[in-house]
Design a protein around this motif. Structure first.
Motif, mmCIF file in Angstrom:
data_model
loop_
_atom_site.group_PDB
_atom_site.id
_atom_site.type_symbol
_atom_site.label_atom_id
_atom_site.label_comp_id
_atom_site.label_asym_id
_atom_site.label_seq_id
_atom_site.Cartn_x
_atom_site.Cartn_y
_atom_site.Cartn_z
ATOM 1 N N ILE A 105 -4.608 -52.371 10.207
ATOM 2 C CA ILE A 105 -4.720 -51.205 9.328
ATOM 3 C C ILE A 105 -3.607 -50.224 9.690
ATOM 4 N N LEU A 106 -2.902 -49.726 8.701
ATOM 5 C CA LEU A 106 -1.819 -48.784 8.935
ATOM 6 C C LEU A 106 -2.387 -47.379 9.106
ATOM 7 N N PRO A 107 -2.233 -46.744 10.300
ATOM 8 C CA PRO A 107 -2.757 -45.394 10.489
ATOM 9 C C PRO A 107 -1.821 -44.332 9.907
ATOM 10 N N ALA A 108 -2.375 -43.406 9.142
ATOM 11 C CA ALA A 108 -1.635 -42.258 8.615
ATOM 12 C C ALA A 108 -2.389 -41.009 9.059
ATOM 13 N N ILE A 109 -2.171 -40.629 10.324
ATOM 14 C CA ILE A 109 -2.925 -39.543 10.954
ATOM 15 C C ILE A 109 -1.981 -38.383 11.234
ATOM 16 N N THR A 110 -2.340 -37.219 10.767
ATOM 17 C CA THR A 110 -1.506 -36.033 10.962
ATOM 18 C C THR A 110 -1.406 -35.694 12.442
ATOM 19 N N ARG A 111 -0.205 -35.374 12.907
ATOM 20 C CA ARG A 111 -0.006 -35.006 14.301
ATOM 21 C C ARG A 111 -0.187 -33.504 14.487
ATOM 22 N N ARG A 112 -0.707 -33.147 15.644
ATOM 23 C CA ARG A 112 -0.875 -31.736 15.960
ATOM 24 C C ARG A 112 0.495 -31.051 15.999
ATOM 25 N N GLY A 113 0.537 -29.848 15.502
ATOM 26 C CA GLY A 113 1.783 -29.102 15.482
ATOM 27 C C GLY A 113 2.599 -29.328 14.232
ATOM 28 N N THR A 114 2.216 -30.330 13.442
ATOM 29 C CA THR A 114 2.916 -30.575 12.186
ATOM 30 C C THR A 114 2.542 -29.498 11.184
ATOM 31 N N ARG A 115 3.532 -28.976 10.506
ATOM 32 C CA ARG A 115 3.246 -27.925 9.529
ATOM 33 C C ARG A 115 2.429 -28.492 8.374
ATOM 34 N N HIS A 116 1.682 -27.619 7.736
ATOM 35 C CA HIS A 116 0.901 -28.024 6.575
ATOM 36 C C HIS A 116 1.842 -28.306 5.401
ATOM 37 N N GLY A 117 1.368 -29.142 4.496
ATOM 38 C CA GLY A 117 2.187 -29.490 3.344
ATOM 39 C C GLY A 117 2.998 -30.746 3.542
ATOM 40 N N THR A 118 2.560 -31.597 4.500
ATOM 41 C CA THR A 118 3.294 -32.845 4.749
ATOM 42 C C THR A 118 3.017 -33.892 3.686
ATOM 43 N N GLY A 119 1.984 -33.676 2.882
ATOM 44 C CA GLY A 119 1.699 -34.608 1.798
ATOM 45 C C GLY A 119 0.487 -35.485 2.016
ATOM 46 N N LEU A 120 -0.041 -35.577 3.258
ATOM 47 C CA LEU A 120 -1.196 -36.431 3.513
ATOM 48 C C LEU A 120 -2.450 -35.898 2.833
ATOM 49 N N GLY A 121 -2.480 -34.581 2.612
ATOM 50 C CA GLY A 121 -3.644 -34.000 1.955
ATOM 51 C C GLY A 121 -3.849 -34.502 0.536
ATOM 52 N N VAL A 122 -2.792 -35.012 -0.069
ATOM 53 C CA VAL A 122 -2.911 -35.581 -1.409
ATOM 54 C C VAL A 122 -3.897 -36.743 -1.405
ATOM 55 N N HIS A 123 -3.991 -37.448 -0.282
ATOM 56 C CA HIS A 123 -4.894 -38.587 -0.173
ATOM 57 C C HIS A 123 -6.207 -38.217 0.510
ATOM 58 N N ARG A 124 -6.195 -37.181 1.367
ATOM 59 C CA ARG A 124 -7.391 -36.861 2.139
ATOM 60 C C ARG A 124 -8.375 -35.960 1.405
ATOM 61 N N TRP A 125 -7.978 -35.369 0.279
ATOM 62 C CA TRP A 125 -8.870 -34.428 -0.392
ATOM 63 C C TRP A 125 -10.144 -35.091 -0.899
ATOM 64 N N VAL A 126 -10.105 -36.411 -1.113
ATOM 65 C CA VAL A 126 -11.281 -37.075 -1.682
ATOM 66 C C VAL A 126 -12.476 -36.999 -0.738
ATOM 67 N N ILE A 127 -12.219 -36.979 0.572
ATOM 68 C CA ILE A 127 -13.360 -36.949 1.492
ATOM 69 C C ILE A 127 -13.985 -35.564 1.535
ATOM 70 N N GLU A 128 -13.194 -34.518 1.272
ATOM 71 C CA GLU A 128 -13.771 -33.180 1.157
ATOM 72 C C GLU A 128 -14.717 -33.136 -0.041
ATOM 73 N N ARG A 129 -14.331 -33.778 -1.115
ATOM 74 C CA ARG A 129 -15.215 -33.850 -2.277
ATOM 75 C C ARG A 129 -16.467 -34.656 -1.946
#
Length: 270
Positions: free
Chosen positions: A204-228
């Motif tokens: 499985i390919l991990p796409a995990i945001t690293r600490r210290g990375t600024r917001h707006g990297t684009g991963l949130g485009v895929h992660r918003w579904v779990i908030e819903r």
């Protein structure tokens, strides 16, 4: 789900009824005739949707007593009914090409545990009050694949691999049942290279945001579904606060809610 969300639709009942354990019939001392399972399930759904306490369940609605519904929920959970129903619904979604295996998303959410019990702990986001965590993994559409319950002080990343292991074998298509997605998306709470390597070792390919990375990297485009998905879960009022000291009963509500979300997804996704 019909006019009232606690009324069990025929489509859902047709899938659930064959999974229910059969009670042994007593011939010599039959006793009082047990309440039909469908009526009891309506009572359980009433508690799940409204958050009402078991002892205040309105018996005039025909659900039976709160203790009857509680016992039936416990027994069905012990018999694995919720898990098998979840697998049936996921298989139907998979057969209709309505599960997105290209990625999965993981996250957790805190709930206060007013009566404590197992799988509770001091919550770091609630001033150390006793709480629990709901750990959830969904497909790319936000359909729940697995859910776990831990104490409120459990680190998110410790449940990453158990969540992947908890994904059931999903049938519905030709070939072997599927249990893993192509990629996994997670926020900074799961940033740990050891776990990245273990996820990668599973293919499985991990796409995990690293600490210290600024917001707006684009991963949130895929992660918003779990908030819903968490919004859907906590739309069931019984899950907003953990009232059950027994973790198995709270987990039974969690799994039932995941089944209801998967059932709704059958009619929503195109």
């Amino acid at each position: 789900m019909g006019a009232s969300p606690w009324i069990v639709p025929d489509e859902l009942w047709d899938r659930l009824e064959p999974l229910l354990p059969q009670r042994k019939r007593r011939f010599r001392y039959p006793g009082r005739k047990p309440l039909p399972d469908r009526d009891v399930l309506c009572g359980i759904l009433y508690v799940l949707h409204t958050g009402i306490q078991w002892e205040y369940l309105p018996q005039e609605l025909g659900f039976g007593s709160g203790m009857t519904c509680w016992r039936r929920l416990r027994d069905w959970n012990d018999a694995g009914v919720r898990q098998r129903l979840h697998e049936v619904l996921l298989a139907e979604l998979n057969a209709a090409l309505r599960l997105d295996w290209s990625r999965c998303v993981v996250d957790s959410s805190h709930v206060r545990a007013l009566k404590r019990g197992l799988h509770t702990g001091p919550s770091p986001v609630d001033r150390g009050r006793a709480g629990s965590k709901h750990h959830l993994i969904t497909d790319g559409h936000g359909t729940p694949l697995a859910v776990l319950l831990t104490g409120g002080n459990r680190n998110d990343v410790t449940q990453l691999l158990p969540l992947l292991d908890a994904i059931p074998p999903v049938r519905g298509r030709v070939g072997r049942p599927r249990r893993k997605p192509d990629s996994l998306f997670a926020d900074r709470g799961y940033d740990h290279d050891v776990y990245r390597d273990q996820v990668r070792d599973r293919g499985i390919l991990p796409a995990i945001t690293r600490r210290g990375t600024r917001h707006g990297t684009g991963l949130g485009v895929h992660r918003w579904v779990i908030e819903r998905s968490f919004a859907w879960l906590h739309g069931f009022r019984r899950l907003r606060i953990r009232w059950e000291p027994r973790p198995d009963v709270h987990e039974a509500f969690l799994r039932l809610a995941c089944c209801l979300i998967a059932y709704r997804q059958r009619n929503v996704l195109c």
